[in-house]
Design a protein around this motif. Structure first.
Motif, PDB file in Angstrom:
ATOM      1  N   ARG A   9      48.474  44.163  35.448  1.00  0.00           N
ATOM      2  CA  ARG A   9      47.420  43.818  36.403  1.00  0.00           C
ATOM      3  C   ARG A   9      47.948  43.830  37.838  1.00  0.00           C
ATOM      4  O   ARG A   9      47.379  44.475  38.721  1.00  0.00           O
ATOM      5  CB  ARG A   9      46.859  42.428  36.057  1.00  0.00           C
ATOM      6  CG  ARG A   9      45.987  41.776  37.133  1.00  0.00           C
ATOM      7  CD  ARG A   9      44.657  42.414  37.269  1.00  0.00           C
ATOM      8  NE  ARG A   9      43.804  41.665  38.195  1.00  0.00           N
ATOM      9  CZ  ARG A   9      42.660  42.109  38.685  1.00  0.00           C
ATOM     10  NH1 ARG A   9      42.206  43.287  38.343  1.00  0.00           N
ATOM     11  NH2 ARG A   9      41.944  41.379  39.505  1.00  0.00           N
ATOM     12  N   ILE A  10      49.042  43.132  38.085  1.00  0.00           N
ATOM     13  CA  ILE A  10      49.587  43.003  39.435  1.00  0.00           C
ATOM     14  C   ILE A  10      50.083  44.347  39.969  1.00  0.00           C
ATOM     15  O   ILE A  10      49.824  44.703  41.120  1.00  0.00           O
ATOM     16  CB  ILE A  10      50.728  41.965  39.459  1.00  0.00           C
ATOM     17  CG1 ILE A  10      50.156  40.567  39.196  1.00  0.00           C
ATOM     18  CG2 ILE A  10      51.467  41.995  40.795  1.00  0.00           C
ATOM     19  CD1 ILE A  10      51.219  39.502  39.038  1.00  0.00           C
ATOM     20  N   SER A 221      43.449  48.020  35.894  1.00  0.00           N
ATOM     21  CA  SER A 221      43.797  46.680  36.392  1.00  0.00           C
ATOM     22  C   SER A 221      42.706  45.702  35.973  1.00  0.00           C
ATOM     23  O   SER A 221      42.966  44.525  35.717  1.00  0.00           O
ATOM     24  CB  SER A 221      43.948  46.687  37.926  1.00  0.00           C
ATOM     25  OG  SER A 221      42.720  46.965  38.576  1.00  0.00           O
ATOM     26  N   LEU A 225      42.928  42.492  33.434  1.00  0.00           N
ATOM     27  CA  LEU A 225      42.381  41.173  33.780  1.00  0.00           C
ATOM     28  C   LEU A 225      41.565  40.611  32.619  1.00  0.00           C
ATOM     29  O   LEU A 225      41.688  39.424  32.277  1.00  0.00           O
ATOM     30  CB  LEU A 225      41.502  41.291  35.033  1.00  0.00           C
ATOM     31  CG  LEU A 225      40.858  39.987  35.520  1.00  0.00           C
ATOM     32  CD1 LEU A 225      41.920  39.000  35.964  1.00  0.00           C
ATOM     33  CD2 LEU A 225      39.887  40.264  36.667  1.00  0.00           C
ATOM     34  N   GLU A 238      43.132  34.571  38.515  1.00  0.00           N
ATOM     35  CA  GLU A 238      42.732  35.121  39.806  1.00  0.00           C
ATOM     36  C   GLU A 238      43.782  34.922  40.901  1.00  0.00           C
ATOM     37  O   GLU A 238      44.150  35.876  41.582  1.00  0.00           O
ATOM     38  CB  GLU A 238      41.388  34.522  40.236  1.00  0.00           C
ATOM     39  CG  GLU A 238      40.188  35.120  39.511  1.00  0.00           C
ATOM     40  CD  GLU A 238      39.994  36.605  39.802  1.00  0.00           C
ATOM     41  OE1 GLU A 238      40.572  37.124  40.775  1.00  0.00           O
ATOM     42  OE2 GLU A 238      39.270  37.259  39.048  1.00  0.00           O
ATOM     43  N   SER A 241      46.716  37.122  40.262  1.00  0.00           N
ATOM     44  CA  SER A 241      46.386  38.521  40.557  1.00  0.00           C
ATOM     45  C   SER A 241      46.541  38.831  42.042  1.00  0.00           C
ATOM     46  O   SER A 241      46.849  39.959  42.423  1.00  0.00           O
ATOM     47  CB  SER A 241      44.953  38.834  40.113  1.00  0.00           C
ATOM     48  OG  SER A 241      44.810  38.724  38.717  1.00  0.00           O
ATOM     49  N   SER A 244      49.390  40.674  43.852  1.00  0.00           N
ATOM     50  CA  SER A 244      49.445  42.137  43.933  1.00  0.00           C
ATOM     51  C   SER A 244      49.540  42.598  45.381  1.00  0.00           C
ATOM     52  O   SER A 244      50.028  43.707  45.656  1.00  0.00           O
ATOM     53  CB  SER A 244      48.203  42.756  43.285  1.00  0.00           C
ATOM     54  OG  SER A 244      47.029  42.371  43.987  1.00  0.00           O
TER      55      SER A 244
END
Length: 279
Positions: A9-10, A221, A225, A238, A241, A244
């Motif tokens: 995700r990041i 991504s 999540l 959140e 995340s 990032s």
């Protein structure tokens, strides 16, 4: 397993803005918006069977708002450093506090106020000057930064609408439907503007590499999540995340030679502010 999804995700979210910057360089913003969003939609190909009439109907309203928001996002990437846009992208957290309080009756707490103030202070480091006033003036003088702030506000409205519809619809189906609707909007606008398919073909040929990498980054991504939500709460997912933006700063320094040192401090303050908001 959550750590694997977290890393995916990041990393993807961090690189997405770099790909977006490459796509928009020397290109028309509205055409870039179509190409970026269309390739993000195509990246969802393995999940097209999730699309339903109900999800499409529900996604029309929020899709309209996201179309304006994403255009401003692409415009921001075209007119400002990626290391500035990435942290400002996360300002939708503050706007969400307001929109959810108005439309979803969520409470505005002391921690949300304190977190928001810390995030606002962190913003001043993105265009740092001799004092806070001049720093904020620098932000407001930047067309890209202002566009990103407006985009974040619209994104918050879209997220609030999502919160209403997503209760009764599969989240993946709803998301893909939004990507399809927004892609159609951009295609219609670009066809009206150019009256030809040739510019679309040209940008694909010229930007095929960042379009593929950006589309995959944007789409997956989000998939990451969704998988994170299986293991940890939204209140943790959140803010994490948001880190990032540090990945974006890293890429921006070496790819675009942006000066990111002081901006990293501002980004960290923004992330800490988000954690306080979600306490």
């Amino acid at each position: 397993m959550v750590y694997l999804w977290l890393i995916i995700r990041i990393t993807l979210l961090g690189y997405e803005r770099i790909a977006g910057k490459k796509i928009t360089t020397h290109e028309d913003e509205i055409l870039s918006s179509w190409a970026f969003f269309f390739f993000s939609f195509l990246a969802f190909f393995p999940f097209f069977n999730h699309i339903s009439f109900i999800s499409l109907k529900s996604a029309i309203f929020s899709g309209t708002i996201y179309a304006f928001s994403f255009f401003l996002y692409v415009y921001a990437l075209a007119n400002e450093d990626a290391s500035v846009i990435a942290p400002l992208y996360n300002m939708n957290v503050i706007f969400l506090i307001i929109t959810t309080a108005i439309f979803l009756n969520e409470k505005i707490t002391i921690t949300k106020i304190l977190g928001s103030l810390l995030m606002l202070y962190g913003v001043s480091f993105l265009k740092k000057d001799n004092n806070l006033k001049e720093s904020y003036k620098n932000i407001l003088k930047s067309k890209g930064a202002v566009a990103m702030l407006i985009s974040s506000g619209l994104m918050a409205i879209g997220r609030t609408i999502d919160g209403y519809f997503i209760r009764n619809i599969d989240s993946l189906s709803y998301s893909i439907s939004i990507y399809l609707i927004v892609s159609i909007y951009f295609f219609i606008v670009t066809m009206i503007k150019y009256k030809s398919i040739k510019p679309h073909i040209k940008i694909i040929k010229n930007k095929i590499s960042p379009l593929i990498s950006g589309g995959i980054s944007n789409a997956y991504s989000y998939i990451a999540l969704l998988n994170m939500f299986k293991y940890i709460d939204v209140s943790i997912a959140e803010p994490v995340s948001m880190s990032s933006a540090l990945i974006t700063a890293f890429f921006a320094k070496f790819i675009f030679k942006e000066k990111v040192a002081i901006r990293i401090l501002g980004t960290i303050l923004l992330i800490l502010g988000a954690f306080i908001i979600y306490l």
